[in-house]
Motif scaffolding. Structure first.
Motif, PDB file in Angstrom:
ATOM      1  N   ASP A  79     -13.128  -6.668  -4.588  1.00 47.09           N
ATOM      2  CA  ASP A  79     -11.735  -6.388  -4.267  1.00 47.09           C
ATOM      3  C   ASP A  79     -11.128  -7.614  -3.575  1.00 47.09           C
ATOM      4  O   ASP A  79     -11.484  -7.950  -2.452  1.00 47.09           O
ATOM      5  CB  ASP A  79     -11.693  -5.161  -3.345  1.00 47.09           C
ATOM      6  CG  ASP A  79     -10.276  -4.770  -2.977  1.00 47.09           C
ATOM      7  OD1 ASP A  79      -9.363  -5.568  -3.234  1.00 47.09           O
ATOM      8  OD2 ASP A  79     -10.100  -3.673  -2.418  1.00 47.09           O
ATOM      9  N   SER A 138     -16.588   0.340  -1.276  1.00 46.81           N
ATOM     10  CA  SER A 138     -16.152   0.715  -2.621  1.00 46.81           C
ATOM     11  C   SER A 138     -16.371   2.192  -2.924  1.00 46.81           C
ATOM     12  O   SER A 138     -15.844   2.691  -3.903  1.00 46.81           O
ATOM     13  CB  SER A 138     -16.844  -0.148  -3.672  1.00 46.81           C
ATOM     14  OG  SER A 138     -18.227  -0.038  -3.544  1.00 46.81           O
ATOM     15  N   ASN A 139     -17.149   2.905  -2.092  1.00 47.32           N
ATOM     16  CA  ASN A 139     -17.330   4.337  -2.333  1.00 47.32           C
ATOM     17  C   ASN A 139     -16.351   5.208  -1.543  1.00 47.32           C
ATOM     18  O   ASN A 139     -16.455   6.417  -1.571  1.00 47.32           O
ATOM     19  CB  ASN A 139     -18.758   4.776  -1.988  1.00 47.32           C
ATOM     20  CG  ASN A 139     -19.735   4.358  -3.061  1.00 47.32           C
ATOM     21  OD1 ASN A 139     -19.329   3.873  -4.109  1.00 47.32           O
ATOM     22  ND2 ASN A 139     -21.008   4.536  -2.799  1.00 47.32           N
ATOM     23  N   LEU A 140     -15.442   4.572  -0.813  1.00 46.87           N
ATOM     24  CA  LEU A 140     -14.514   5.348   0.019  1.00 46.87           C
ATOM     25  C   LEU A 140     -13.177   5.511  -0.694  1.00 46.87           C
ATOM     26  O   LEU A 140     -12.828   4.715  -1.563  1.00 46.87           O
ATOM     27  CB  LEU A 140     -14.290   4.623   1.348  1.00 46.87           C
ATOM     28  CG  LEU A 140     -15.542   4.370   2.184  1.00 46.87           C
ATOM     29  CD1 LEU A 140     -15.185   3.594   3.434  1.00 46.87           C
ATOM     30  CD2 LEU A 140     -16.220   5.670   2.547  1.00 46.87           C
ATOM     31  N   ASP A 141     -12.436   6.543  -0.300  1.00 43.35           N
ATOM     32  CA  ASP A 141     -11.121   6.695  -0.905  1.00 43.35           C
ATOM     33  C   ASP A 141     -10.157   5.662  -0.317  1.00 43.35           C
ATOM     34  O   ASP A 141     -10.423   5.054   0.712  1.00 43.35           O
ATOM     35  CB  ASP A 141     -10.600   8.122  -0.764  1.00 43.35           C
ATOM     36  CG  ASP A 141     -10.426   8.532   0.674  1.00 43.35           C
ATOM     37  OD1 ASP A 141      -9.602   7.900   1.360  1.00 43.35           O
ATOM     38  OD2 ASP A 141     -11.113   9.454   1.114  1.00 43.35           O
ATOM     39  N   ALA A 142      -9.027   5.490  -0.994  1.00 39.10           N
ATOM     40  CA  ALA A 142      -8.151   4.350  -0.714  1.00 39.10           C
ATOM     41  C   ALA A 142      -7.740   4.236   0.755  1.00 39.10           C
ATOM     42  O   ALA A 142      -7.797   3.165   1.346  1.00 39.10           O
ATOM     43  CB  ALA A 142      -6.922   4.435  -1.610  1.00 39.10           C
ATOM     44  N   LYS A 143      -7.371   5.358   1.371  1.00 36.83           N
ATOM     45  CA  LYS A 143      -6.867   5.299   2.734  1.00 36.83           C
ATOM     46  C   LYS A 143      -7.978   4.926   3.709  1.00 36.83           C
ATOM     47  O   LYS A 143      -7.834   4.058   4.555  1.00 36.83           O
ATOM     48  CB  LYS A 143      -6.257   6.658   3.108  1.00 36.83           C
ATOM     49  CG  LYS A 143      -5.794   6.702   4.540  1.00 36.83           C
ATOM     50  CD  LYS A 143      -4.771   7.778   4.769  1.00 36.83           C
ATOM     51  CE  LYS A 143      -4.487   8.008   6.247  1.00 36.83           C
ATOM     52  NZ  LYS A 143      -4.797   6.897   7.116  1.00 36.83           N
ATOM     53  N   LEU A 144      -9.127   5.601   3.540  1.00 38.07           N
ATOM     54  CA  LEU A 144     -10.266   5.343   4.414  1.00 38.07           C
ATOM     55  C   LEU A 144     -10.728   3.898   4.280  1.00 38.07           C
ATOM     56  O   LEU A 144     -11.163   3.269   5.241  1.00 38.07           O
ATOM     57  CB  LEU A 144     -11.388   6.301   4.035  1.00 38.07           C
ATOM     58  CG  LEU A 144     -12.457   6.556   5.091  1.00 38.07           C
ATOM     59  CD1 LEU A 144     -11.818   6.994   6.380  1.00 38.07           C
ATOM     60  CD2 LEU A 144     -13.402   7.634   4.589  1.00 38.07           C
ATOM     61  N   ARG A 145     -10.605   3.375   3.071  1.00 40.64           N
ATOM     62  CA  ARG A 145     -11.045   2.006   2.820  1.00 40.64           C
ATOM     63  C   ARG A 145     -10.250   1.036   3.685  1.00 40.64           C
ATOM     64  O   ARG A 145     -10.799   0.122   4.285  1.00 40.64           O
ATOM     65  CB  ARG A 145     -10.835   1.695   1.331  1.00 40.64           C
ATOM     66  CG  ARG A 145     -11.533   0.451   0.882  1.00 40.64           C
ATOM     67  CD  ARG A 145     -11.329   0.241  -0.593  1.00 40.64           C
ATOM     68  NE  ARG A 145     -11.711   1.400  -1.378  1.00 40.64           N
ATOM     69  CZ  ARG A 145     -11.449   1.537  -2.663  1.00 40.64           C
ATOM     70  NH1 ARG A 145     -10.803   0.584  -3.313  1.00 40.64           N
ATOM     71  NH2 ARG A 145     -11.828   2.605  -3.317  1.00 40.64           N
ATOM     72  N   SER A 201     -19.404  12.877   6.222  1.00 38.83           N
ATOM     73  CA  SER A 201     -18.417  12.443   5.232  1.00 38.83           C
ATOM     74  C   SER A 201     -18.672  10.974   4.900  1.00 38.83           C
ATOM     75  O   SER A 201     -19.460  10.304   5.561  1.00 38.83           O
ATOM     76  CB  SER A 201     -17.022  12.612   5.801  1.00 38.83           C
ATOM     77  OG  SER A 201     -16.828  11.667   6.831  1.00 38.83           O
ATOM     78  N   GLY A 202     -17.991  10.482   3.890  1.00 38.07           N
ATOM     79  CA  GLY A 202     -18.184   9.100   3.452  1.00 38.07           C
ATOM     80  C   GLY A 202     -17.980   8.089   4.576  1.00 38.07           C
ATOM     81  O   GLY A 202     -18.790   7.196   4.788  1.00 38.07           O
TER      82      GLY A 202
END
Lengths: 369, 307
Positions: A193, A162-169, A135-136
């Motif tokens: 960001d 920057s390629n991860l979804d908001a929560k994972l980020r 997974s990412g």
């Protein structure tokens, strides 16, 4: 002299200059974030430190040794890429060991190092998988693992989240910060960001148009922006910037602001230096959290001024309610406590903390006070 | 099936069930028609192969007596043996065997070298591009479109100067020169979609020019390599013009030999032997397609669709 020295470095592609004279000195163990909108030159600067792009003029030195003409592999750096850049044909183990193999490290030592890194990043169960099966977040971890095996002098991160979804980020952000605290390695981190920049860094370089606009600690950059670009770029929602006129009423230097109903509000300055600008048009900058409801105002501030203004819009955001009004012809966002009873169309008293106000020259966009 | 209207249960949940027999026919009819048409096309295309195979397996007398479409009444593989090792090809009665070997010795190195050079070119043109690299790529592409006939005489002179005239090596050289434009085009377009960050990561990891090529790019090049190999193999194996122009008796490829076999004017025309020879000449390309064909389509589609 710092650990990583960027001295007067520039970069041009033919006649196009993408990075102007840049001077940054990074101490050992620092976490420097290069932040700015796309095309500001931040990734170019990072690639120059990595040796993937040539330096057009000036110098980049690591531990006092000039890196001009030194190959990326010989700079003792490690880099984590935006796309993670994991070799798709190799397993996770192969990916992590490839760099060590290229540097001629013997197999038992490689195995030991892989286990060590895998344990640190908790990727032991993934070692025999291919990157395509991850997974990412897992890929991100492997990319960091690959970088960690090198014991580098400097870690370079190119927009790694920057390629991860908001929560994972948010999760990975915390992990990177923990990793930095645990290892204490010098890190240069590129992102667009500003939240990442503020949360991760020990120092921030805000870049725009090929120039470093401001270099400072997160607090300095946030509280004392050097110009209107930095003020507008850092912080979310961004700082309110609106035109005002400097007036002198019986020795009180204040900013006079026109409200949407045609009335004028006067906001006295805290700093005495504004007297020099009497009669001038300026741009006043006040962050949303410095414009609040009366009870939400900072109790420690001695310069709270109440301005009654018409409410144009309310945006409940759970923890806060953002309230929009208009000052000097610009939309203004104020941050109210969540349970304040306010609705669009009301005239409502806004508490403005002038201790946090900054002023800019409307022409040069530079900071006045 | 007789359906009694009273037994039809209509519930609001399922609505009106359609009568089963008619709707099945209505949905399947277009498909059935389609398959019939496709089957007809199939037969149409396979008929020549059928004629070749059938006639290569019967004695000559059965063909000359007019039974070209019928199955052999007297099965024999003798025409195959004759075509392979004893038939008159040109002036010698060697069969096609030596020429088949010539073709193999030409096609294998030519395809291998051209593919590897094309991959290297593609790698350099995309990942190490330099000033003028677009121009070089343009010139290579231009080379793809020069008609064969135009280069015959200059090439003959070149081969003479290089001491490769009339040899298998000379043919390899000619095919390499012609093939490299195509193989470069294939690999360049494939590698253009290959993430440059991987190359950069490998650089930082300490890998050099050839290590990156061998360890990072080549293992991911399977589909495009197959496309390139099929394309080159088919073209080089089937080439007649260069083979006829630049070879001697002892270096003629299969296509030229097949022509000589069929054109031999002494004695009777042994059609069954000719058919066997023609199938032999076509078999290798057929084999390459069957073995690698599924990668071919996959490779052609790569780049157009991500993932």
């Amino acid at each position: 002299m710092g650990f990583l020295d960027i001295k007067n470095a520039t970069k041009s592609y033919g006649a196009v200059k993408v990075l102007y004279e840049t001077d940054i000195s990074v101490e050992e163990g620092e976490f420097l974030v290069l932040v700015g909108p796309s095309g500001c030159g931040k990734s170019t600067l990072l690639n120059m430190i990595a040796g993937l792009e040539d330096v057009t003029s000036g110098d980049i030195a690591i531990k006092g040794r000039s890196m001009i003409g030194v190959k990326p592999a010989e700079r003792n750096i490690a880099m984590v890429f935006q796309s993670y850049a994991l070799y798709p044909n190799m397993t996770v183990r192969g990916n992590i060991s490839f760099g060590m193999e290229m540097h001629g490290i013997a197999k038992p030592e490689r195995e030991r190092k892989i286990d060590e890194v895998a344990e640190l990043l908790q990727i032991q169960p993934l070692l025999d998988r291919k990157p395509g099966q991850l997974s990412g977040g897992q890929r991100q971890r492997v990319a960091m693992g690959r970088a960690l095996t090198r014991d580098p002098d400097v870690f370079l991160f190119d927009e790694p989240l920057s390629n991860l979804d908001a929560k994972l980020r948010v999760d990975m952000r915390t992990e990177i910060k923990k990793l930095h605290q645990k290892l204490g390695t010098t890190i240069v981190y590129v992102t667009h960001d500003q939240i990442e920049a503020l949360t991760l860094s020990t120092r921030i370089a805000v870049m725009y148009g090929g120039y470093v606009q401001q270099l400072g600690t997160p607090k300095e950059v946030y509280d004392n922006p050097a110009n209107m670009f930095v003020a507008g770029f850092m912080g979310s929602p961004s700082m309110n910037l609106f035109p005002a006129r400097v007036t002198n009423h019986d020795g009180t230097i204040a900013a006079e602001v026109r409200l949407s109903d045609g009335t004028q509000a006067r906001l006295p300055f805290v700093s005495g230096t504004m007297a020099a600008h009497e009669g001038r048009e300026i741009v006043l900058g006040i962050r949303p959290e410095a414009i609040t409801d009366r009870d939400g105002a900072d109790r420690n501030s001695s310069a709270i001024h109440i301005v009654e203004a018409p409410v144009e819009l309310t945006e409940p955001a759970g923890s806060d309610t953002f309230v929009a009004t208009n000052m000097g012809g610009k939309d203004i966002t104020a941050r109210f406590r969540a349970d304040v009873q306010v609705k669009a169309g009301d005239r409502f008293p806004f508490a403005i903390n002038m201790e946090k106000a900054v002023a800019f020259d409307p022409k040069t966009e530079a900071r006045i006070a | 099936m007789a359906t009694a209207p009273t037994s039809e249960v209509i519930t609001p949940a399922t609505g009106t069930p359609a009568p089963p027999g008619r709707s099945a026919l209505r949905t399947h009819l277009p498909r059935v028609v389609l398959y019939i048409i496709l089957a007809l096309f199939c037969i149409y295309y396979l008929l020549p192969l059928y004629v070749m195979v059938v006639n290569s397996l019967k004695p000559l007398s059965e063909i000359t007596s007019g039974g070209m479409m019928s199955l052999p009444s007297d099965w024999t593989i003798e025409p195959w043996g004759s075509a392979w090792s004893t038939a008159q090809v040109g002036v010698e009665a060697t069969g096609l065997r030596p020429y088949f070997l010539n073709s193999l010795m030409m096609v294998v190195p030519a395809v291998a070298i051209t593919t590897i050079l094309g991959a290297l070119n593609g790698y350099v043109l995309t990942k190490w591009s330099f000033r003028g690299s677009t121009l070089i790529f343009g010139l290579l592409l231009f080379g793809c479109f020069i008609p064969f006939q135009m280069v015959l005489i200059p090439m003959a002179r070149m081969l003479g100067l290089m001491g490769l005239a009339g040899s298998v090596s000379g043919l390899i050289f000619v095919h390499l020169v012609y093939g490299i434009g195509f193989s470069t085009l294939y690999f360049r377009n494939y590698y253009a979609a290959f993430p440059t960050e991987l190359v950069r990561a490998a650089q930082i990891d300490g890998a050099g020019f050839f290590t990156i090529f061998r360890r990072i790019l080549l293992p991911s090049s399977g589909p495009i390599a197959v496309v390139c190999i099929i394309w080159l193999f088919t073209n080089i194996w089937n080439d007649f013009l260069f083979g006829a122009s630049f070879s001697d008796f002892d270096s003629q490829p299969m296509t030229v030999a097949l022509n000589n076999l069929v054109q031999s004017s002494t004695g009777v025309k042994e059609y069954n032997v000719h058919f066997a020879g023609a199938i032999m000449a076509a078999l290798p390309t057929l084999l390459v397609y069957i073995v690698a064909g599924r990668y071919f389509v996959r490779g052609l589609m790569a780049g157009s669709v991500k993932g």
